[in-house]
Design an enzyme around this catalytic site. Structure first.
Site, PDB file in Angstrom:
ATOM      1  N   LYS A 123       0.875  -1.274  -0.067  1.00  0.00           N
ATOM      2  CA  LYS A 123       0.121   0.048  -0.015  1.00  0.00           C
ATOM      3  C   LYS A 123       0.877   1.312  -0.107  1.00  0.00           C
ATOM      4  CE  LYS A 123      -2.382  -1.130   3.814  1.00  0.00           C
ATOM      5  NZ  LYS A 123      -1.416  -2.552   4.078  1.00  0.00           N
ATOM      6  N   ARG A 139     -10.374   0.114   8.281  1.00  0.00           N
ATOM      7  CA  ARG A 139      -9.861  -1.195   8.961  1.00  0.00           C
ATOM      8  C   ARG A 139     -10.811  -2.035   9.515  1.00  0.00           C
ATOM      9  NH1 ARG A 139      -4.024  -0.008   8.723  1.00  0.00           N
ATOM     10  NH2 ARG A 139      -3.014  -1.665   9.101  1.00  0.00           N
ATOM     11  N   ARG A 148      11.645  -5.474   5.139  1.00  0.00           N
ATOM     12  CA  ARG A 148      11.498  -4.047   5.504  1.00  0.00           C
ATOM     13  C   ARG A 148      12.375  -3.930   6.991  1.00  0.00           C
ATOM     14  NH1 ARG A 148       5.651  -1.697   5.486  1.00  0.00           N
ATOM     15  NH2 ARG A 148       5.689  -3.021   7.585  1.00  0.00           N
ATOM     16  N   ARG A 207      10.549  -0.399  12.139  1.00  0.00           N
ATOM     17  CA  ARG A 207       9.636   0.074  12.407  1.00  0.00           C
ATOM     18  C   ARG A 207       9.128  -0.923  13.590  1.00  0.00           C
ATOM     19  NH1 ARG A 207       4.282   0.230   8.134  1.00  0.00           N
ATOM     20  NH2 ARG A 207       3.339  -0.918   9.960  1.00  0.00           N
ATOM     21  N   ARG A 209      -0.553  -9.091  13.755  1.00  0.00           N
ATOM     22  CA  ARG A 209      -1.149  -8.005  12.546  1.00  0.00           C
ATOM     23  C   ARG A 209      -2.060  -8.889  11.589  1.00  0.00           C
ATOM     24  NH1 ARG A 209       4.196  -5.168  11.208  1.00  0.00           N
ATOM     25  NH2 ARG A 209       2.839  -4.181   9.517  1.00  0.00           N
TER      26      ARG A 209
HETATM   27  P1  AP5 Z   1       4.597  -1.600   1.982  1.00  0.00           P
HETATM   28  O1  AP5 Z   1       4.429  -0.888   0.762  1.00  0.00           O
HETATM   29  O2  AP5 Z   1       5.344  -0.980   3.001  1.00  0.00           O
HETATM   30  O3  AP5 Z   1       3.410  -2.243   2.598  1.00  0.00           O
HETATM   31  P2  AP5 Z   1       2.313  -1.813   3.212  1.00  0.00           P
HETATM   32  O4  AP5 Z   1       0.969  -2.430   2.693  1.00  0.00           O
HETATM   33  O5  AP5 Z   1       2.045  -0.213   3.327  1.00  0.00           O
HETATM   34  O6  AP5 Z   1       2.269  -2.497   4.602  1.00  0.00           O
HETATM   35  P3  AP5 Z   1       2.256  -1.932   6.117  1.00  0.00           P
HETATM   36  O7  AP5 Z   1       2.935  -2.956   6.924  1.00  0.00           O
HETATM   37  O8  AP5 Z   1       2.526  -0.474   6.226  1.00  0.00           O
HETATM   38  O9  AP5 Z   1       0.716  -2.096   6.518  1.00  0.00           O
HETATM   39  P4  AP5 Z   1      -0.009  -2.096   7.680  1.00  0.00           P
HETATM   40  O10 AP5 Z   1      -1.311  -2.169   7.361  1.00  0.00           O
HETATM   41  O11 AP5 Z   1       0.287  -3.295   8.569  1.00  0.00           O
HETATM   42  O12 AP5 Z   1       0.715  -0.917   8.588  1.00  0.00           O
HETATM   43  P5  AP5 Z   1      -0.044   0.532   8.833  1.00  0.00           P
HETATM   44  O13 AP5 Z   1       1.321   1.406   8.763  1.00  0.00           O
HETATM   45  O14 AP5 Z   1      -1.010   0.863   8.120  1.00  0.00           O
HETATM   46  O15 AP5 Z   1       5.648  -2.891   1.683  1.00  0.00           O
HETATM   47  C1  AP5 Z   1       6.312  -3.668   2.555  1.00  0.00           C
HETATM   48  C2  AP5 Z   1       7.402  -3.960   2.220  1.00  0.00           C
HETATM   49  O16 AP5 Z   1       7.554  -4.895   0.773  1.00  0.00           O
HETATM   50  C3  AP5 Z   1       8.425  -2.912   1.657  1.00  0.00           C
HETATM   51  O17 AP5 Z   1       9.854  -3.372   2.295  1.00  0.00           O
HETATM   52  C4  AP5 Z   1       8.413  -2.703   0.197  1.00  0.00           C
HETATM   53  O18 AP5 Z   1       9.431  -2.228  -0.315  1.00  0.00           O
HETATM   54  C5  AP5 Z   1       8.319  -4.162  -0.184  1.00  0.00           C
HETATM   55  N1  AP5 Z   1       7.337  -4.315  -1.256  1.00  0.00           N
HETATM   56  C6  AP5 Z   1       6.108  -3.568  -1.688  1.00  0.00           C
HETATM   57  N2  AP5 Z   1       5.726  -4.046  -2.919  1.00  0.00           N
HETATM   58  C7  AP5 Z   1       6.676  -4.891  -3.409  1.00  0.00           C
HETATM   59  C8  AP5 Z   1       6.610  -5.672  -4.666  1.00  0.00           C
HETATM   60  N3  AP5 Z   1       5.738  -5.758  -5.357  1.00  0.00           N
HETATM   61  N4  AP5 Z   1       7.471  -6.679  -4.661  1.00  0.00           N
HETATM   62  C9  AP5 Z   1       8.560  -6.770  -3.884  1.00  0.00           C
HETATM   63  N5  AP5 Z   1       8.578  -6.115  -2.504  1.00  0.00           N
HETATM   64  C10 AP5 Z   1       7.609  -5.138  -2.373  1.00  0.00           C
HETATM   65  O19 AP5 Z   1      -0.304   0.265  10.395  1.00  0.00           O
HETATM   66  C11 AP5 Z   1       0.266   0.122  11.422  1.00  0.00           C
HETATM   67  C12 AP5 Z   1      -0.662  -0.077  12.652  1.00  0.00           C
HETATM   68  O20 AP5 Z   1      -1.301   1.290  12.864  1.00  0.00           O
HETATM   69  C13 AP5 Z   1      -1.668  -0.855  12.652  1.00  0.00           C
HETATM   70  O21 AP5 Z   1      -1.112  -2.496  12.936  1.00  0.00           O
HETATM   71  C14 AP5 Z   1      -2.519  -0.600  13.716  1.00  0.00           C
HETATM   72  O22 AP5 Z   1      -2.124  -0.644  14.914  1.00  0.00           O
HETATM   73  C15 AP5 Z   1      -2.527   1.023  13.611  1.00  0.00           C
HETATM   74  N6  AP5 Z   1      -3.572   1.556  12.382  1.00  0.00           N
HETATM   75  C16 AP5 Z   1      -3.441   1.924  11.081  1.00  0.00           C
HETATM   76  N7  AP5 Z   1      -4.228   2.105  10.689  1.00  0.00           N
HETATM   77  C17 AP5 Z   1      -5.367   2.057  11.438  1.00  0.00           C
HETATM   78  C18 AP5 Z   1      -6.882   1.939  11.385  1.00  0.00           C
HETATM   79  N8  AP5 Z   1      -7.428   2.321  10.169  1.00  0.00           N
HETATM   80  N9  AP5 Z   1      -7.608   1.417  12.536  1.00  0.00           N
HETATM   81  C19 AP5 Z   1      -6.932   1.039  13.410  1.00  0.00           C
HETATM   82  N10 AP5 Z   1      -5.524   1.035  13.625  1.00  0.00           N
HETATM   83  C20 AP5 Z   1      -4.905   1.343  12.439  1.00  0.00           C
HETATM   84 MG    MG Z   2       2.072   1.197   5.028  1.00  0.00          MG
END
Ligand code: AP5
Ligand code: MG
Length: 188
Positions: free
Chosen positions: A14, A89, A128, A134, A146
Site C-alpha cells: 500500500k 480497517r 523491511r 518499524r 497483525r
Molecule cells: P509496504 O508498501 O510498506 O506495505 P504496506 O501495505 O504499506 O504495509 P504496512 O506494513 O505499512 O501495512 P500495515 O497495514 O500493517 O501498517 P500501517 O502502517 O497501515 O511494503 C512492505 C515491504 O514490501 C516494503 O519493504 C516494500 O519495499 C516491499 N514491497 C512492496 N511491494 C513490493 C513488490 N511488488 N515486490 C517486492 N517487494 C515489495 O498500520 C500500522 C498500525 O497502525 C496497525 O497495525 C494499527 O495498529 C495502526 N493502524 C493503522 N491504521 C489503522 C486503522 N485504520 N484502524 C486502527 N488501527 C490502525
Molecule cells: Mg504502509
C-alpha cells in the site's frame, strides 16, 4: 472529489504504491499508520495512547483514526481527491467513512485491494525490518498478530465493498512496476 480506499494486508505494498497513485491522479495520500507513527514520534498524548497497541500489532480505537481522517478532509485543499491507505480497517470505520463523505455530498469511489498471500507478508515485512526499523515489524509474533487482526477485523470489508459494487482486487504479487501498472489500469 474522488475517495479511494487502498486496501490490503500488512506488507501488501500500500505505502509503496500510494505515492505514484497520488501523483498520477492528484490525490492526497493519507496513511493512518504514518499519521499514528508521527504522533508517537512527537510524543503527543494520542501517540502515547496508540503506541502500546501498535507495538503489539493491535488496532487503535476506531474513533481515533476516524478523527484523523476527518481532520484531513477538512484541512487539505487543492487536490482531486483522497487516497486512504490503511483506512478503513473495520466495518465500523467503513460506515464512518461512508457518512463522512456523504456529509460532503460525495461517495466512496472505489476500494483498490492489493492481495498477497500470508507467507509473502512475512517475507516482505522481514525484509523491511532490516531497512526501516518499524517497531511493529521487529517481532514475528507481532507480525502474526497483525495478520490475524487483518483476517478477523479487516477482511470482512471485502464483502462490504463487493456488496457496494466498489471492490477492485489487484494481484499484489509481482514487481513494484507490474503491480503499479495493474493499479493504474483499474483506476483509469
Ligand atoms: P509496504 O508498501 O510498506 O506495505 P504496506 O501495505 O504499506 O504495509 P504496512 O506494513 O505499512 O501495512 P500495515 O497495514 O500493517 O501498517 P500501517 O502502517 O497501515 O511494503 C512492505 C515491504 O514490501 C516494503 O519493504 C516494500 O519495499 C516491499 N514491497 C512492496 N511491494 C513490493 C513488490 N511488488 N515486490 C517486492 N517487494 C515489495 O498500520 C500500522 C498500525 O497502525 C496497525 O497495525 C494499527 O495498529 C495502526 N493502524 C493503522 N491504521 C489503522 C486503522 N485504520 N484502524 C486502527 N488501527 C490502525
Ligand atoms: Mg504502509
Amino acid at each position: 472529489m474522488k475517495y479511494y480506499v487502498l486496501f490490503g494486508p500488512p506488507g501488501a505494498g500500500k505505502g509503496t504504491q500510494a505515492g505514484a497513485m497520488a501523483e498520477r491522479f492528484h490525490l492526497c495520500h493519507i496513511s493512518t499508520g504514518e499519521l499514528l507513527r508521527s504522533e508517537i514520534a512527537a510524543g503527543t498524548p494520542l501517540g502515547m495512547e496508540a503506541k502500546a497497541l501498535i507495538d503489539a500489532g493491535n488496532l487503535v480505537p476506531d474513533e481515533v483514526v476516524e478523527g484523523m481522517i476527518e481532520a484531513k478532509f477538512d484541512s487539505v485543499k487543492g487536490v482531486d481527491g483522497f487516497l486512504l491507505d490503511g483506512f478503513p480497517r473495520t466495518v465500523a470505520q467503513a460506515d464512518a467513512l461512508k457518512d463522512m463523505v456523504a456529509r460532503r455530498g460525495e461517495s466512496v469511489t472505489a476500494c483498490v485491494s492489493l492481495m498477497i498471500p500470508d507467507a509473502l507478508v512475512h517475507e516482505r515485512i522481514a525484509h523491511r525490518a532490516q531497512l526501516e526499523g518499524r517497531a511493529d515489524d521487529a517481532r514475528d509474533e507481532v507480525v502474526s498478530n497483525r495478520i490475524q487482526n487483518y483476517h478477523s477485523k479487516t477482511e470482512p470489508l471485502i464483502a462490504y465493498y463487493k456488496a457496494a459494487g466498489l471492490y477492485c482486487e489487484i494481484d499484489g504479487v509481482g514487481t513494484i512496476d507490474e503491480v503499479r501498472e495493474r493499479i493504474f489500469k483499474v483506476m483509469a
